[in-house]
Design a protein around this motif. Sequence first.
Motif, PDB file in Angstrom:
ATOM      1  N   PRO A 186     -10.103  13.029 -32.322  1.00 17.27           N
ATOM      2  CA  PRO A 186     -10.723  14.260 -32.836  1.00 17.27           C
ATOM      3  C   PRO A 186     -12.214  14.389 -32.525  1.00 17.27           C
ATOM      4  CG  PRO A 186      -9.398  13.183 -34.536  1.00 17.27           C
ATOM      5  CD  PRO A 186      -9.507  12.219 -33.404  1.00 17.27           C
ATOM      6  N   ALA A 187     -12.962  13.279 -32.627  1.00 20.47           N
ATOM      7  CA  ALA A 187     -14.415  13.341 -32.464  1.00 20.47           C
ATOM      8  C   ALA A 187     -14.832  12.734 -31.120  1.00 20.47           C
ATOM      9  CB  ALA A 187     -15.109  12.603 -33.605  1.00 20.47           C
ATOM     10  N   ARG A 188     -15.725  13.427 -30.423  1.00 18.56           N
ATOM     11  CA  ARG A 188     -16.239  12.913 -29.158  1.00 18.56           C
ATOM     12  C   ARG A 188     -17.423  11.986 -29.428  1.00 18.56           C
ATOM     13  NH1 ARG A 188     -13.977  15.760 -25.040  1.00 18.56           N
ATOM     14  NH2 ARG A 188     -15.400  14.846 -23.526  1.00 18.56           N
ATOM     15  N   LEU A 189     -17.479  10.894 -28.676  1.00 22.15           N
ATOM     16  CA  LEU A 189     -18.579   9.941 -28.812  1.00 22.15           C
ATOM     17  C   LEU A 189     -19.491   9.936 -27.587  1.00 22.15           C
ATOM     18  CD1 LEU A 189     -16.738   6.862 -30.402  1.00 22.15           C
ATOM     19  CD2 LEU A 189     -18.158   8.587 -31.555  1.00 22.15           C
ATOM     20  N   ILE A 190     -18.963  10.276 -26.417  1.00 23.65           N
ATOM     21  CA  ILE A 190     -19.767  10.291 -25.191  1.00 23.65           C
ATOM     22  C   ILE A 190     -20.250  11.718 -24.956  1.00 23.65           C
ATOM     23  CG2 ILE A 190     -19.797   9.846 -22.708  1.00 23.65           C
ATOM     24  CD1 ILE A 190     -17.488   7.879 -23.142  1.00 23.65           C
ATOM     25  N   HIS A 191     -21.563  11.888 -24.905  1.00 20.47           N
ATOM     26  CA  HIS A 191     -22.151  13.216 -24.791  1.00 20.47           C
ATOM     27  C   HIS A 191     -23.018  13.316 -23.538  1.00 20.47           C
ATOM     28  CE1 HIS A 191     -20.925  13.871 -28.986  1.00 20.47           C
ATOM     29  NE2 HIS A 191     -21.389  12.648 -29.208  1.00 20.47           N
ATOM     30  N   THR A 192     -22.967  14.474 -22.906  1.00 21.18           N
ATOM     31  CA  THR A 192     -23.797  14.746 -21.734  1.00 21.18           C
ATOM     32  C   THR A 192     -25.146  15.291 -22.180  1.00 21.18           C
ATOM     33  OG1 THR A 192     -21.827  15.301 -20.445  1.00 21.18           O
ATOM     34  CG2 THR A 192     -23.963  16.028 -19.572  1.00 21.18           C
ATOM     35  N   VAL A 193     -26.213  14.752 -21.605  1.00 22.71           N
ATOM     36  CA  VAL A 193     -27.551  15.305 -21.806  1.00 22.71           C
ATOM     37  C   VAL A 193     -27.915  15.987 -20.492  1.00 22.71           C
ATOM     38  CG1 VAL A 193     -29.959  14.825 -22.368  1.00 22.71           C
ATOM     39  CG2 VAL A 193     -28.132  13.472 -23.424  1.00 22.71           C
ATOM     40  N   ARG A 194     -27.863  17.282 -20.483  1.00 26.53           N
ATOM     41  CA  ARG A 194     -27.947  18.041 -19.240  1.00 26.53           C
ATOM     42  C   ARG A 194     -29.190  17.697 -18.426  1.00 26.53           C
ATOM     43  NH1 ARG A 194     -25.795  23.982 -18.591  1.00 26.53           N
ATOM     44  NH2 ARG A 194     -24.445  23.034 -20.144  1.00 26.53           N
ATOM     45  N   GLY A 195     -28.949  17.419 -17.162  1.00 21.49           N
ATOM     46  CA  GLY A 195     -30.037  17.129 -16.248  1.00 21.49           C
ATOM     47  C   GLY A 195     -30.571  15.711 -16.329  1.00 21.49           C
ATOM     48  N   ILE A 196     -30.040  14.906 -17.261  1.00 25.13           N
ATOM     49  CA  ILE A 196     -30.566  13.542 -17.430  1.00 25.13           C
ATOM     50  C   ILE A 196     -29.470  12.502 -17.287  1.00 25.13           C
ATOM     51  CG2 ILE A 196     -31.791  11.954 -18.959  1.00 25.13           C
ATOM     52  CD1 ILE A 196     -33.104  14.361 -20.278  1.00 25.13           C
ATOM     53  N   GLY A 197     -28.486  12.527 -18.189  1.00 24.34           N
ATOM     54  CA  GLY A 197     -27.466  11.494 -18.155  1.00 24.34           C
ATOM     55  C   GLY A 197     -26.521  11.585 -19.327  1.00 24.34           C
ATOM     56  N   TYR A 198     -26.265  10.455 -19.973  1.00 19.25           N
ATOM     57  CA  TYR A 198     -25.266  10.395 -21.028  1.00 19.25           C
ATOM     58  C   TYR A 198     -25.766   9.549 -22.205  1.00 19.25           C
ATOM     59  CZ  TYR A 198     -22.116  12.210 -17.471  1.00 19.25           C
ATOM     60  OH  TYR A 198     -21.543  12.990 -16.503  1.00 19.25           O
ATOM     61  N   VAL A 199     -25.176   9.815 -23.364  1.00 21.29           N
ATOM     62  CA  VAL A 199     -25.485   9.029 -24.552  1.00 21.29           C
ATOM     63  C   VAL A 199     -24.189   8.806 -25.333  1.00 21.29           C
ATOM     64  CG1 VAL A 199     -26.044  11.119 -25.885  1.00 21.29           C
ATOM     65  CG2 VAL A 199     -26.901   8.881 -26.652  1.00 21.29           C
ATOM     66  N   LEU A 200     -24.045   7.609 -25.876  1.00 17.12           N
ATOM     67  CA  LEU A 200     -22.908   7.290 -26.746  1.00 17.12           C
ATOM     68  C   LEU A 200     -23.414   7.270 -28.171  1.00 17.12           C
ATOM     69  CD1 LEU A 200     -19.901   6.262 -26.942  1.00 17.12           C
ATOM     70  CD2 LEU A 200     -20.861   3.965 -26.961  1.00 17.12           C
ATOM     71  N   GLU A 201     -22.908   8.183 -28.998  1.00 15.46           N
ATOM     72  CA  GLU A 201     -23.318   8.211 -30.397  1.00 15.46           C
ATOM     73  C   GLU A 201     -22.337   9.027 -31.214  1.00 15.46           C
ATOM     74  OE1 GLU A 201     -27.170   9.892 -30.863  1.00 15.46           O
ATOM     75  OE2 GLU A 201     -26.681  11.761 -29.848  1.00 15.46           O
ATOM     76  N   ASP A 202     -22.309   8.752 -32.504  1.00 14.95           N
ATOM     77  CA  ASP A 202     -21.435   9.448 -33.440  1.00 14.95           C
ATOM     78  C   ASP A 202     -22.200  10.662 -33.997  1.00 14.95           C
ATOM     79  OD1 ASP A 202     -19.620  10.287 -35.302  1.00 14.95           O
ATOM     80  OD2 ASP A 202     -19.886   8.576 -36.640  1.00 14.95           O
ATOM     81  N   ARG A 203     -21.743  11.856 -33.650  1.00 17.81           N
ATOM     82  CA  ARG A 203     -22.392  13.075 -34.123  1.00 17.81           C
ATOM     83  C   ARG A 203     -21.530  13.806 -35.146  1.00 17.81           C
ATOM     84  NH1 ARG A 203     -24.744  15.705 -28.454  1.00 17.81           N
ATOM     85  NH2 ARG A 203     -26.239  14.020 -27.965  1.00 17.81           N
ATOM     86  N   SER A 204     -20.520  13.136 -35.651  1.00 18.70           N
ATOM     87  CA  SER A 204     -19.598  13.797 -36.566  1.00 18.70           C
ATOM     88  C   SER A 204     -20.255  14.203 -37.867  1.00 18.70           C
ATOM     89  CB  SER A 204     -18.400  12.889 -36.854  1.00 18.70           C
ATOM     90  OG  SER A 204     -18.817  11.665 -37.447  1.00 18.70           O
ATOM     91  N   GLY A 205     -21.302  13.462 -38.275  1.00 13.73           N
ATOM     92  CA  GLY A 205     -21.982  13.791 -39.531  1.00 13.73           C
ATOM     93  C   GLY A 205     -23.198  14.662 -39.351  1.00 13.73           C
TER      94      GLY A 205
END
Length: 226
Positions: free
Chosen positions: A206-225
């Motif tokens: 249900p929740a995504r952990l890998i997020h794209t930071v446009r123009g830079i790269g990627y970050v792994l974090e919990d954004r559910s809260g």
Amino acid sequence: MKLLIVEDEPKTAGFLKKGLEENGFSADIATDGAIAGSLIRQGSYDLIILDAMLPGVDGWTLLKDMRLRRDQTPALFLTARDAVADRVHGLELGADDYLVKPFAFSELLARIRTILRRGPQRQAATLQVADLVIDVQRHRALRAGRLLDLTPKEFLLLALLARRAGDVITRTLIAEQVWDINFDSGANVVDVHMHRLRAKVDDPFPARLIHTVRGIGYVLEDRSGA
């Protein structure tokens, strides 16, 4: 801060020692595994720079023995061993970073400072972000208790993101760490592999952990809260 350089090539060891001391560090040199093991047990080092291939006891064994003794001194592999399997093996043993020779000293210095800022509390054999658990030593990753079927490169990529959870990792850095290549950040090799990783790590949940930071790269974090 005091560092130990474990390197059997005299010119490389001397170059490292000189460069580190010019940047405010104190540094000892060990030219083989036996000497290094003795110094590690006797001394109090803030970080160890470790070659994999050494006379006598190799770097893999040195680090394995340290972690078995619960010695959590930060360790950075600096070696010509550039295969993905070698990188994975080094991380599984408990290394904090892995840099392939030939290298730029400025990059080595930046990585050393990053490790020292993180401190030993970041060196756990198990990494966890939300319901994602990565067992570095066993080369296993689980999401919500479900085992993820990852290739060696996918595992190395996920472990890199997890070790720096919450930090944005650039495409260039990912390429250097996982594939040992330098390329323009617009190239899509990282994006293609990240897409495959997301299909396994995020898409079934249900929740995504890998997020794209446009123009830079990627970050792994919990954004559910958030």
